[in-house]
Design a protein around this motif. Structure first.
Motif, PDB file in Angstrom:
ATOM      1  N   LEU A 124       0.660  -1.088  -0.180  1.00 33.95           N
ATOM      2  CA  LEU A 124       0.069  -0.005   0.100  1.00 33.95           C
ATOM      3  C   LEU A 124       0.824   1.296   0.089  1.00 33.95           C
ATOM      4  N   CYS A 125       1.985   1.302   0.820  1.00 29.06           N
ATOM      5  CA  CYS A 125       2.671   2.545   0.793  1.00 29.06           C
ATOM      6  C   CYS A 125       4.260   2.617   0.704  1.00 29.06           C
ATOM      7  N   SER A 126       4.695   1.487   0.101  1.00 36.26           N
ATOM      8  CA  SER A 126       6.041   0.884  -0.474  1.00 36.26           C
ATOM      9  C   SER A 126       7.278   1.168   0.908  1.00 36.26           C
ATOM     10  N   HIS A 127       6.791   1.105   2.226  1.00 33.90           N
ATOM     11  CA  HIS A 127       7.633   1.049   3.295  1.00 33.90           C
ATOM     12  C   HIS A 127       7.980  -0.426   3.276  1.00 33.90           C
ATOM     13  N   ILE A 128       9.068  -0.663   4.002  1.00 35.40           N
ATOM     14  CA  ILE A 128       9.372  -2.191   4.071  1.00 35.40           C
ATOM     15  C   ILE A 128       8.336  -3.061   4.805  1.00 35.40           C
ATOM     16  N   ALA A 129       7.815  -3.965   4.272  1.00 38.71           N
ATOM     17  CA  ALA A 129       6.882  -4.959   4.773  1.00 38.71           C
ATOM     18  C   ALA A 129       7.396  -5.751   6.047  1.00 38.71           C
ATOM     19  N   ARG A 130       6.562  -5.813   6.740  1.00 38.42           N
ATOM     20  CA  ARG A 130       6.832  -6.608   8.076  1.00 38.42           C
ATOM     21  C   ARG A 130       5.633  -7.620   8.445  1.00 38.42           C
ATOM     22  N   VAL A 131       4.594  -7.521   7.814  1.00 41.65           N
ATOM     23  CA  VAL A 131       3.460  -8.509   8.005  1.00 41.65           C
ATOM     24  C   VAL A 131       3.237  -9.115   6.805  1.00 41.65           C
ATOM     25  N   SER A 132       2.700 -10.145   6.961  1.00 41.83           N
ATOM     26  CA  SER A 132       1.815 -10.808   5.668  1.00 41.83           C
ATOM     27  C   SER A 132       0.452 -11.471   5.953  1.00 41.83           C
ATOM     28  N   CYS A 133      -0.414 -10.969   5.098  1.00 42.86           N
ATOM     29  CA  CYS A 133      -1.814 -11.206   5.260  1.00 42.86           C
ATOM     30  C   CYS A 133      -2.211 -12.427   4.082  1.00 42.86           C
ATOM     31  N   GLN A 134      -2.302 -13.515   4.453  1.00 45.38           N
ATOM     32  CA  GLN A 134      -2.856 -14.612   3.554  1.00 45.38           C
ATOM     33  C   GLN A 134      -4.230 -14.248   3.177  1.00 45.38           C
ATOM     34  N   SER A 135      -5.047 -13.850   3.839  1.00 44.97           N
ATOM     35  CA  SER A 135      -6.549 -13.484   3.524  1.00 44.97           C
ATOM     36  C   SER A 135      -6.548 -12.457   2.516  1.00 44.97           C
ATOM     37  N   ASP A 136      -5.626 -11.299   2.487  1.00 42.10           N
ATOM     38  CA  ASP A 136      -5.550 -10.231   1.534  1.00 42.10           C
ATOM     39  C   ASP A 136      -4.562 -10.506   0.638  1.00 42.10           C
ATOM     40  N   ASN A 137      -3.751 -11.543   0.838  1.00 43.35           N
ATOM     41  CA  ASN A 137      -2.737 -11.857  -0.136  1.00 43.35           C
ATOM     42  C   ASN A 137      -1.840 -10.579  -0.332  1.00 43.35           C
ATOM     43  N   ALA A 138      -1.403  -9.985   0.812  1.00 45.27           N
ATOM     44  CA  ALA A 138      -0.662  -8.742   0.627  1.00 45.27           C
ATOM     45  C   ALA A 138       0.545  -8.858   1.904  1.00 45.27           C
ATOM     46  N   SER A 139       1.528  -8.193   1.643  1.00 46.43           N
ATOM     47  CA  SER A 139       2.435  -7.575   2.529  1.00 46.43           C
ATOM     48  C   SER A 139       2.362  -6.183   2.908  1.00 46.43           C
ATOM     49  N   LEU A 140       2.299  -6.074   4.191  1.00 46.47           N
ATOM     50  CA  LEU A 140       2.195  -4.728   4.817  1.00 46.47           C
ATOM     51  C   LEU A 140       3.141  -4.215   5.860  1.00 46.47           C
ATOM     52  N   CYS A 141       3.230  -3.057   6.039  1.00 48.63           N
ATOM     53  CA  CYS A 141       4.036  -2.490   6.950  1.00 48.63           C
ATOM     54  C   CYS A 141       3.346  -2.303   8.108  1.00 48.63           C
ATOM     55  N   TYR A 142       3.794  -2.144   9.367  1.00 51.67           N
ATOM     56  CA  TYR A 142       3.121  -2.177  10.588  1.00 51.67           C
ATOM     57  C   TYR A 142       1.705  -1.264  10.556  1.00 51.67           C
ATOM     58  N   LEU A 143       2.192  -0.010   9.899  1.00 49.85           N
ATOM     59  CA  LEU A 143       0.868   1.107  10.017  1.00 49.85           C
ATOM     60  C   LEU A 143      -0.085   0.782   9.056  1.00 49.85           C
ATOM     61  N   CYS A 144       0.277   0.246   7.991  1.00 49.10           N
ATOM     62  CA  CYS A 144      -0.844  -0.185   6.938  1.00 49.10           C
ATOM     63  C   CYS A 144      -1.685  -1.530   7.459  1.00 49.10           C
ATOM     64  N   ASP A 145      -0.816  -2.219   8.398  1.00 45.52           N
ATOM     65  CA  ASP A 145      -1.621  -3.399   8.621  1.00 45.52           C
ATOM     66  C   ASP A 145      -2.632  -3.024   9.742  1.00 45.52           C
ATOM     67  N   GLN A 146      -2.201  -2.104  10.602  1.00 46.12           N
ATOM     68  CA  GLN A 146      -3.267  -1.442  11.632  1.00 46.12           C
ATOM     69  C   GLN A 146      -4.266  -0.755  10.847  1.00 46.12           C
ATOM     70  N   THR A 147      -4.204  -0.173  10.090  1.00 45.16           N
ATOM     71  CA  THR A 147      -5.008   0.725   9.342  1.00 45.16           C
ATOM     72  C   THR A 147      -6.160  -0.234   8.714  1.00 45.16           C
ATOM     73  N   VAL A 148      -5.738  -1.302   7.742  1.00 45.14           N
ATOM     74  CA  VAL A 148      -6.416  -2.173   6.950  1.00 45.14           C
ATOM     75  C   VAL A 148      -7.251  -3.125   8.119  1.00 45.14           C
ATOM     76  N   HIS A 149      -6.545  -3.446   9.163  1.00 43.05           N
ATOM     77  CA  HIS A 149      -7.225  -4.764   9.920  1.00 43.05           C
ATOM     78  C   HIS A 149      -7.908  -4.289  10.982  1.00 43.05           C
ATOM     79  N   SER A 150      -7.962  -2.521  11.260  1.00 42.67           N
ATOM     80  CA  SER A 150      -8.856  -2.145  12.248  1.00 42.67           C
ATOM     81  C   SER A 150     -10.162  -1.587  11.442  1.00 42.67           C
ATOM     82  N   ALA A 151     -10.285  -1.793  10.386  1.00 39.97           N
ATOM     83  CA  ALA A 151     -11.442  -1.311   9.600  1.00 39.97           C
ATOM     84  C   ALA A 151     -12.668  -1.846   9.998  1.00 39.97           C
TER      85      ALA A 151
END
Length: 126
Positions: free
Chosen positions: A6-33
Motif C-alpha cells: 500500500l505505501c512502499s515502506h518495508i513490509a513486516r506482516v503478511s496477510c494470506q487472506s488479503d494476499n498482501a505484505s504490509l508495513c505495521y501502519l498499513c496493517d493496523q489501518t487495514v485490519h482495524s476497519a
C-alpha cells in the motif's frame, strides 16, 4: 526487500487472506476497519530475510514486534558458536599452554559479547 503493497515502506506482516505484505501502519489501518478483517490471521516477516516466521496472530493491533525465521536463528547461532570457539582458541599458545593474560582479557571481551547478545532476544516458535 519486500515493500508494503500500500505505501512502499518495508513490509513486516503478511496477510494470506488479503494476499498482501504490509508495513505495521498499513496493517493496523487495514485490519482495524471492522471486526471481520480484524479476524484475518497475519504472519510476521523475518526482520533479516523477510521470509515467513512461525509467529501468527489476528486482531486489531498486532504491535511492532521484531522476529526472525528459524533459518536466520540457526545461521546466527552457528556464527556465534564459530566466533566463540575462535575467541577461546585465540588464548591458547603454540605449545598448548594457556596465556593467563590473554585468557583474562578474552573473558572480559566474551562478557562484553554476552551483553551485546542480551540486547537481542530471539525466540523461535516451533
Amino acid at each position: 526487500m519486500k515493500r508494503c503493497d500500500l505505501c512502499s515502506h518495508i513490509a513486516r506482516v503478511s496477510c494470506q487472506s488479503d494476499n498482501a505484505s504490509l508495513c505495521y501502519l498499513c496493517d493496523q489501518t487495514v485490519h482495524s476497519a471492522n471486526f471481520l478483517v480484524a479476524k484475518h490471521c497475519r504472519t510476521l516477516l523475518c526482520h533479516k530475510c523477510q521470509s515467513l516466521t512461525p509467529w501468527t496472530a489476528s486482531g486489531l493491533h498486532l504491535g511492532r514486534t521484531a522476529t526472525v525465521c528459524v533459518d536466520c536463528v540457526n545461521e546466527y547461532s552457528s556464527q556465534w558458536r564459530e566466533n566463540r570457539i575462535g575467541q577461546e582458541n585465540h588464548g591458547v599458545q603454540e605449545d598448548g599452554e594457556t596465556d593467563d593474560d590473554d585468557t583474562e582479557s578474552g573473558d572480559e571481551s566474551e562478557n562484553e559479547n554476552d551483553d551485546a547478545d542480551a540486547e537481542i532476544q530471539v525466540v523461535p516458535l516451533l
